[in-house]
Structures are given as structure tokens and as C-alpha cells.
Design a protein around this motif. Sequence first.
Motif, mmCIF file in Angstrom:
data_model
loop_
_atom_site.group_PDB
_atom_site.id
_atom_site.type_symbol
_atom_site.label_atom_id
_atom_site.label_comp_id
_atom_site.label_asym_id
_atom_site.label_seq_id
_atom_site.Cartn_x
_atom_site.Cartn_y
_atom_site.Cartn_z
ATOM 1 N N ALA A 1 -35.792 -85.066 2.387
ATOM 2 C CA ALA A 1 -35.516 -86.149 3.057
ATOM 3 C C ALA A 1 -33.796 -85.994 2.703
ATOM 4 O O ALA A 1 -33.569 -86.124 1.398
ATOM 5 C CB ALA A 1 -36.400 -87.301 1.919
ATOM 6 N N THR A 2 -33.474 -86.609 3.408
ATOM 7 C CA THR A 2 -31.613 -87.347 3.352
ATOM 8 C C THR A 2 -31.313 -88.217 4.190
ATOM 9 O O THR A 2 -31.536 -88.882 5.049
ATOM 10 C CB THR A 2 -30.602 -86.251 4.113
ATOM 11 N N TYR A 3 -30.966 -89.256 2.798
ATOM 12 C CA TYR A 3 -29.779 -90.396 3.908
ATOM 13 C C TYR A 3 -28.540 -90.740 3.816
ATOM 14 O O TYR A 3 -27.611 -90.477 3.392
ATOM 15 C CB TYR A 3 -31.226 -91.869 2.241
ATOM 16 N N PRO A 4 -28.672 -91.234 4.592
ATOM 17 C CA PRO A 4 -26.848 -91.958 4.952
ATOM 18 C C PRO A 4 -25.855 -92.341 3.556
ATOM 19 O O PRO A 4 -27.171 -93.520 2.567
ATOM 20 C CB PRO A 4 -26.743 -92.365 6.006
ATOM 21 N N PRO A 5 -25.303 -92.453 3.461
ATOM 22 C CA PRO A 5 -24.574 -93.162 2.484
ATOM 23 C C PRO A 5 -24.998 -94.738 2.589
ATOM 24 O O PRO A 5 -24.590 -95.401 4.149
ATOM 25 C CB PRO A 5 -23.082 -93.154 2.663
ATOM 26 N N GLY A 6 -25.360 -95.363 1.812
ATOM 27 C CA GLY A 6 -24.961 -97.032 2.001
ATOM 28 C C GLY A 6 -26.771 -96.924 2.385
ATOM 29 O O GLY A 6 -26.917 -97.901 2.790
ATOM 30 N N TRP A 7 -27.843 -96.562 2.151
ATOM 31 C CA TRP A 7 -28.756 -96.735 2.551
ATOM 32 C C TRP A 7 -29.446 -97.911 1.662
ATOM 33 O O TRP A 7 -31.064 -98.418 2.360
ATOM 34 C CB TRP A 7 -29.120 -95.540 2.539
ATOM 35 N N LEU A 8 -28.809 -97.831 0.600
ATOM 36 C CA LEU A 8 -29.904 -98.863 -0.371
ATOM 37 C C LEU A 8 -29.599 -99.700 0.280
ATOM 38 O O LEU A 8 -30.160 -101.244 -0.271
ATOM 39 C CB LEU A 8 -29.398 -98.782 -1.940
ATOM 40 N N GLY A 9 -28.484 -100.113 0.555
ATOM 41 C CA GLY A 9 -28.288 -101.344 1.180
ATOM 42 C C GLY A 9 -28.662 -101.875 2.506
ATOM 43 O O GLY A 9 -28.643 -102.735 2.859
ATOM 44 N N ASP A 10 -29.324 -100.789 3.278
ATOM 45 C CA ASP A 10 -29.869 -100.600 4.677
ATOM 46 C C ASP A 10 -31.142 -101.340 5.243
ATOM 47 O O ASP A 10 -31.630 -102.095 4.007
ATOM 48 C CB ASP A 10 -30.214 -99.405 5.218
ATOM 49 N N SER A 11 -30.892 -102.226 5.772
ATOM 50 C CA SER A 11 -31.912 -103.737 6.207
ATOM 51 C C SER A 11 -33.451 -102.678 5.515
ATOM 52 O O SER A 11 -34.754 -103.182 5.133
ATOM 53 C CB SER A 11 -32.218 -104.344 6.952
ATOM 54 N N ARG A 12 -33.421 -101.404 6.718
ATOM 55 C CA ARG A 12 -34.723 -100.370 6.927
ATOM 56 C C ARG A 12 -35.604 -100.409 4.928
ATOM 57 O O ARG A 12 -36.183 -100.305 4.688
ATOM 58 C CB ARG A 12 -35.102 -99.484 7.266
ATOM 59 N N PHE A 13 -34.886 -99.844 4.152
ATOM 60 C CA PHE A 13 -34.614 -100.037 2.255
ATOM 61 C C PHE A 13 -35.858 -101.181 2.338
ATOM 62 O O PHE A 13 -36.136 -101.540 1.033
ATOM 63 C CB PHE A 13 -33.521 -99.345 1.770
ATOM 64 N N ILE A 14 -33.743 -101.998 2.168
ATOM 65 C CA ILE A 14 -33.972 -103.049 1.596
ATOM 66 C C ILE A 14 -35.448 -104.044 1.831
ATOM 67 O O ILE A 14 -36.376 -104.656 1.476
ATOM 68 C CB ILE A 14 -32.853 -104.204 1.284
ATOM 69 N N PRO B 1 -30.849 -92.854 -2.794
ATOM 70 C CA PRO B 1 -32.254 -93.362 -2.758
ATOM 71 C C PRO B 1 -33.623 -92.536 -2.756
ATOM 72 O O PRO B 1 -34.046 -93.483 -3.183
ATOM 73 C CB PRO B 1 -31.668 -93.073 -1.115
ATOM 74 N N ASN B 2 -33.250 -91.221 -2.782
ATOM 75 C CA ASN B 2 -34.664 -90.485 -3.050
ATOM 76 C C ASN B 2 -34.492 -90.261 -4.745
ATOM 77 O O ASN B 2 -36.073 -91.206 -4.878
ATOM 78 C CB ASN B 2 -34.028 -88.979 -3.037
ATOM 79 N N ARG B 3 -33.892 -90.536 -5.462
ATOM 80 C CA ARG B 3 -34.812 -90.865 -7.102
ATOM 81 C C ARG B 3 -35.029 -92.137 -7.097
ATOM 82 O O ARG B 3 -36.308 -93.220 -7.415
ATOM 83 C CB ARG B 3 -33.283 -91.006 -7.821
ATOM 84 N N VAL B 4 -34.193 -93.655 -5.941
ATOM 85 C CA VAL B 4 -35.309 -94.539 -6.688
ATOM 86 C C VAL B 4 -35.931 -94.807 -5.793
ATOM 87 O O VAL B 4 -37.447 -95.220 -6.596
ATOM 88 C CB VAL B 4 -34.027 -95.820 -5.353
ATOM 89 N N LEU B 5 -36.733 -94.258 -4.508
ATOM 90 C CA LEU B 5 -37.770 -93.772 -3.818
ATOM 91 C C LEU B 5 -38.839 -93.267 -4.609
ATOM 92 O O LEU B 5 -40.137 -93.979 -4.910
ATOM 93 C CB LEU B 5 -37.591 -93.719 -2.817
ATOM 94 N N LEU B 6 -38.304 -92.814 -5.210
ATOM 95 C CA LEU B 6 -39.074 -91.099 -5.871
ATOM 96 C C LEU B 6 -39.757 -92.190 -7.244
ATOM 97 O O LEU B 6 -41.325 -92.153 -8.079
ATOM 98 C CB LEU B 6 -38.459 -90.472 -6.177
ATOM 99 N N GLY B 7 -39.237 -93.044 -7.826
ATOM 100 C CA GLY B 7 -39.171 -93.710 -8.913
ATOM 101 C C GLY B 7 -39.767 -94.945 -8.916
ATOM 102 O O GLY B 7 -41.309 -95.447 -9.334
#
Length: 156
Positions: A57-70, A1-7
Motif C-alpha cells: 500500500a502506497t499513499y499520496p502525500p497528505g493522505w492523513l488529511g484526505d476525506s477518505r482517510f478522515i 499513513p501505513n504506520r497509522v493504519l497498521l497501528g
Amino acid sequence: PNRVLLGCFLLHYAHRALIFPLLIREGKPTPFFTFVLALLFCVFNGYLQGRSLTTYATYPPGWLGDSRFIAGFLGWLIGMAINIHSDHILRNLRKPGETGYKIPRGGMFEYVSGANFFGEILEWFGFALACCTIESLAFALCTLFILGSRARQHHK
């Protein structure tokens, strides 16, 4: 998630720093003081967002599928698309050599007078939701206050 967000953050600024300047036509010069303030803000904010996403920033496993992220990512993506499309409309308002004020039409300009500002505000609030960090929220709020006041000024 950190890389995606930084991207996401880097993609916006790569567009803003590398592509956008090549597309703009001649316009009014930017006052030096305004340039320095914008540069300082971008350097400080870039450091803050980058440091947050690479160190804290640390994210739980599956954060990229979390409704907040999406939801946040979609807000960021839609906001960036609105911003880029609105900039395109603004660049093409006048033919070369034309001067004077023109009201933009099309896209989100049919709903808000500052569609480019609206797009960027949406983009950074989406980013803040996707990140769920105090740093990204602070950035979104700064964007709202800075661009919101510019949008109000342009509307008048």
C-alpha cells in the motif's frame, strides 16, 4: 499513513487479545473447532493486512488529511468505541451466579439487537475506507458476512 493504519489494526487486536480476555467472566466454553477456525482466520488476515500495509500500500502525500482517510478513521474509531461499550454492557448483564437470557439495554442496543457486532462491522468498514486497499475491503466483507450472520442468529 501505513504506520497509522497498521497501528489501528494492532490496537484492535491488542485490545481483543490482551484486555478483553481479562475482563470477561465465566461463560460457555468455545468449541475447539470454532477456536481453530477463528485462529486460522486471524493469522491469515493479520498476515494479509500487515503485508499489505508494510509492503504494497502506497499513499499520496497528505493522505492523513484526505476525506477518505478522515471518514474511514472516524468510522473505525466510532465502531471500536461501540464494540467496546457493547461488550461492557454484555459482560454486566447478569450478576455472578445468575443464568438465563437477558436482553441488553443501553448504548447502541437501543437501536440494534447486536450492537457489539454492528460496532465491529462499522470499525472494519471504516478501516477499509481509510486504507482503500482490496485486502482491507475483503476483511470488512468477511466481517460483515461472519458477524452479520451471528447478529441475525442472536436477534432471533
